[in-house]
Design an enzyme around this catalytic site. Structure first.
Site, short mmCIF file in Angstrom:
data_model
loop_
_atom_site.label_atom_id
_atom_site.label_comp_id
_atom_site.label_asym_id
_atom_site.label_seq_id
_atom_site.Cartn_x
_atom_site.Cartn_y
_atom_site.Cartn_z
N LYS A 218 -2.38 -1.48 -3.63
CA LYS A 218 -3.24 -0.30 -3.55
C LYS A 218 -2.40 0.96 -3.64
O LYS A 218 -1.38 1.04 -2.97
CB LYS A 218 -3.97 -0.35 -2.20
CG LYS A 218 -4.80 0.86 -1.90
CD LYS A 218 -5.39 0.72 -0.53
CE LYS A 218 -6.13 1.98 -0.19
NZ LYS A 218 -6.61 1.97 1.17
N LYS B 252 0.85 -1.19 0.00
CA LYS B 252 0.00 0.00 0.00
C LYS B 252 0.88 1.24 0.00
O LYS B 252 1.75 1.39 0.86
CB LYS B 252 -0.90 -0.02 1.23
CG LYS B 252 -1.76 1.23 1.38
CD LYS B 252 -2.77 1.07 2.50
CE LYS B 252 -3.54 2.34 2.74
NZ LYS B 252 -4.53 2.19 3.81
C1 PBG Z 1 -7.12 3.09 5.87
C2 PBG Z 1 -7.61 3.05 4.49
C3 PBG Z 1 -7.57 4.07 3.54
C4 PBG Z 1 -8.17 3.57 2.40
C5 PBG Z 1 -8.59 2.28 2.67
N1 PBG Z 1 -8.22 1.97 3.96
C6 PBG Z 1 -7.08 5.46 3.66
C7 PBG Z 1 -5.69 5.74 3.96
O1 PBG Z 1 -4.83 4.87 4.01
O2 PBG Z 1 -5.42 6.91 4.20
C8 PBG Z 1 -8.35 4.31 1.10
C9 PBG Z 1 -9.35 3.73 0.17
C10 PBG Z 1 -9.75 4.63 -0.93
O3 PBG Z 1 -9.18 5.72 -1.15
O4 PBG Z 1 -10.71 4.27 -1.63
N2 PBG Z 1 -8.06 2.58 6.77
#
Ligand code: PBG
Length: 322
Positions: A248, A195
């Site tokens: 991601k 991520k």
């Molecule tokens: C954190 C999380 C995020 C997203 C999914 N889980 C936000 C982040 O890491 O700041 C983002 C998902 C999206 O943008 O659709 N719980």
């Protein structure tokens, strides 16, 4: 045999021929549909930066899941907006937390629906960070204990999979140990293994109300410039017991999806994130792209890159359009 004997256009002449030689087939079986759950009843609160997506109370999440099921989508991914935020994100590991309630309601009404619970602290903490804060920094190892406790409450509520998204080192091992210790040996882990610290999470932070109050997430999420490091993250999560691994965001990281697909035998998911959704919806609303064709092209591209599963806010529309 070179041109003019070889003519690649021959197999593109009719829709039937094109269908026969199509290499990537998009099906709703690949889709995971995210839901944002809020306290209350009868609530469908639109998220301005994500047209078509709402914060939903538990009863409305059940209605939304009904749609997903009827369109052949196998799974939902739940995010919770808690009633109260505090320093450790208490509602995240409460058996009465909003996501725990939603899991029970969804399993009661749709026993065959795969229910995945996102597992992170940022929506639940008053500071908006993905872990416990000590001396102004996210304390990795103190956070692991909380993640384990939260995972057990999700499993007890009936979640099929928990999905740790906080990029803490050792999170998969800690969650696996907590689940097994509580007897939930069949609850799986879909790890956000790779991520990135991305600008494309902006709309999500409005939807889930989890923006950090100070600083950023660059000490735990990955630098967008790094690809080899993705394989190290992947290897660790596999070793620690992940059942499914996720990359991601998706669109600026299709090379990473491909490398992860080639580096392991686990099912690979890709997250078509909120900012990617928002860009497409904005362009479509202006008439600048054909939404139907553009959405299917992007999702096909993610699948072609190697994703077995795609988390996407377009899931309902795409399932209708396929
Ligand atoms: C954190 C999380 C995020 C997203 C999914 N889980 C936000 C982040 O890491 O700041 C983002 C998902 C999206 O943008 O659709 N719980």
């Amino acid at each position: 045999m070179p041109f003019p004997t070889t003519r690649l256009r021959r197999l593109r002449v009719t829709p039937g021929l094109r269908r026969m030689v199509r290499e990537t087939v998009l099906t709703p079986d690949r889709f995971i549909y995210p839901l944002f759950i809020v306290h209350g009843e009868g609530i469908r609160r639109p998220i301005a930066s994500m047209p078509g997506i709402c914060q939903l109370s538990v009863d409305q999440a059940v209605v939304e899941a009904e749609q997903a099921v009827s369109l052949g989508i196998p799974a939902v991914l739940l995010f919770g907006v808690p009633a109260v935020k505090d320093a450790v994100g208490s509602e995240n590991f409460s058996d009465d937390g909003i996501v725990q309630q939603a899991i029970r309601a969804l399993k009661a009404t749709h026993p065959d629906l795969v229910v995945i619970a996102d597992l992170c602290l940022c929506e639940y903490t008053d500071h908006g960070h993905c872990g416990i804060i000590r001396e102004g920094r996210v304390d990795n190892d103190a956070t692991l204990e909380i993640l384990g406790r939260a995972a057990v409450t999700y499993a007890r509520a009936g979640a099929d999979l928990v999905a740790p998204s906080g990029m803490m080192d050792g999170m998969v091992a800690a969650i696996r140990a907590a689940l097994d210790g509580a007897g939930f040996i069949e609850t799986g882990i879909l790890s956000y293994a790779v991520k990135y610290a991305s600008a494309f999470y902006g709309p999500f932070r409005e939807a889930a109300q989890g923006a950090p109050k100070f600083g950023d997430r660059k000490t735990h999420q990955m630098d967008p410039a790094n690809a080899r490091e993705a394989l190290r993250e992947l290897a660790l999560d596999i070793e620690e017991g992940a059942d499914i691994v996720m990359v991601k965001p998706a669109l600026a990281y299709l090379d990473i999806v491909r490398r992860v697909r080639e580096a392991c035998e686990l099912p690979v998911a890709a997250y078509n994130v909120s900012g990617e959704y928002a860009m497409l919806k904005a362009a479509a609303a202006n008439g600048w792209v054909d939404e139907h064709a553009a959405v299917l092209e992007l999702l096909t591209g993610i699948a072609r890159a190697g994703a077995d599963l795609i988390v996407t806010y377009h899931a309902l529309d795409a399932a209708r359009w396929i």
